[in-house]
Enzyme design. Sequence first.
Site, PDB file in Angstrom:
ATOM      1  N   ASP A  55       0.888  -1.158   0.000  1.00  0.00           N
ATOM      2  CA  ASP A  55       0.000   0.000   0.000  1.00  0.00           C
ATOM      3  C   ASP A  55       0.925   1.206   0.000  1.00  0.00           C
ATOM      4  OD1 ASP A  55      -1.583   2.203   0.728  1.00  0.00           O
ATOM      5  OD2 ASP A  55      -2.910   1.001   1.977  1.00  0.00           O
ATOM      6  N   SER A 134      -0.908  11.443 -16.399  1.00  0.00           N
ATOM      7  CA  SER A 134      -2.120  11.437 -17.199  1.00  0.00           C
ATOM      8  C   SER A 134      -2.135  12.726 -18.004  1.00  0.00           C
ATOM      9  CB  SER A 134      -3.358  11.375 -16.284  1.00  0.00           C
ATOM     10  OG  SER A 134      -4.532  11.733 -16.986  1.00  0.00           O
ATOM     11  N   TYR A 147      -8.032  15.466  -8.694  1.00  0.00           N
ATOM     12  CA  TYR A 147      -7.272  14.493  -9.487  1.00  0.00           C
ATOM     13  C   TYR A 147      -6.230  15.196 -10.349  1.00  0.00           C
ATOM     14  CZ  TYR A 147      -6.196  10.880 -12.920  1.00  0.00           C
ATOM     15  OH  TYR A 147      -5.543   9.986 -13.735  1.00  0.00           O
ATOM     16  N   LYS A 151      -1.999  15.091 -10.294  1.00  0.00           N
ATOM     17  CA  LYS A 151      -1.160  14.760 -11.441  1.00  0.00           C
ATOM     18  C   LYS A 151      -0.268  15.927 -11.850  1.00  0.00           C
ATOM     19  CE  LYS A 151      -2.468  10.510 -11.927  1.00  0.00           C
ATOM     20  NZ  LYS A 151      -1.523   9.421 -11.599  1.00  0.00           N
TER      21      LYS A 151
END
Length: 278
Positions: A55, A134, A147, A151
């Site tokens: 993890d 991304s 999000y 990134k």
Amino acid sequence: MRPETVLITGCSSGIGHATAEAFLADGWQVYATARDPEDIADLEEHGRCTTDTLDVTEKSDIRNVVNRIIRTEDRIDCLVNNAGYGQFGPIEELPVDKVETQFDVNVYGPHRLTRAVLPHMREAGEGTVINLSSVAGRISFAGGGAYCGSKFALEAMTDALRQEVEGHGIDAVLIEPGPVRTGFSDRASDESEEEQADRTGAYEWFWKAFEDSEAIGGDGPGSVEPEHVATDILDAANLTDPPARIPVGTVAELIVKARYLPASLQDAAIRLVRKRLL
């Protein structure tokens, strides 16, 4: 000669699983990890794959996995920071703890892993750190603040890392996929459903768009298979002088170019979507 060794996070499905298979097919010694090792048990059928629990938010997991690799292989040639997820929702409606968790996994996780492997790469005088970013790391959009922010941060951190470790023979590469046919959309939907109680009613146009899975990737036009991304990751690991960024797929290449459009045009596109959904 002993095969080169790669450590990959987030191998339970999608890009991570495909990446482990790609490295195995190329003859690497693979250490595939996931939060639940039962999800990656099938990879152990390959003779050169070792699976382990990891993890990325747990320092003890990272320490145990890295120490195990060094004891067994005495080297880590490549680190693939793939583990991550998407937390979506308007900024006003996102609880702070959800944003903190998003950064803990997508930003602090890769940082923890990178810090753990770099001393061994520096000692060897070579290595490659590959971070899964991304197109959302190059251009932001409504409902994607947390999000995209994670990134963006990962991209900035990787740019700095690339400059810092160049003198030690180490490469740092960003992989920037567009939509990929994985379970990413399903998990993003599950995470966002937990915020139902925090909805203000002011952003229903976004939630209408979000309910269309194509809005956040998956099986929409231009989406690519996980194996496509895995191939680019493997190529980056094998190249002597890999590029700093590798957009994956036609959609990714187009979106990366869109970041050079004036903000007024980007805002106009979102405005058009909002009007159609209201």
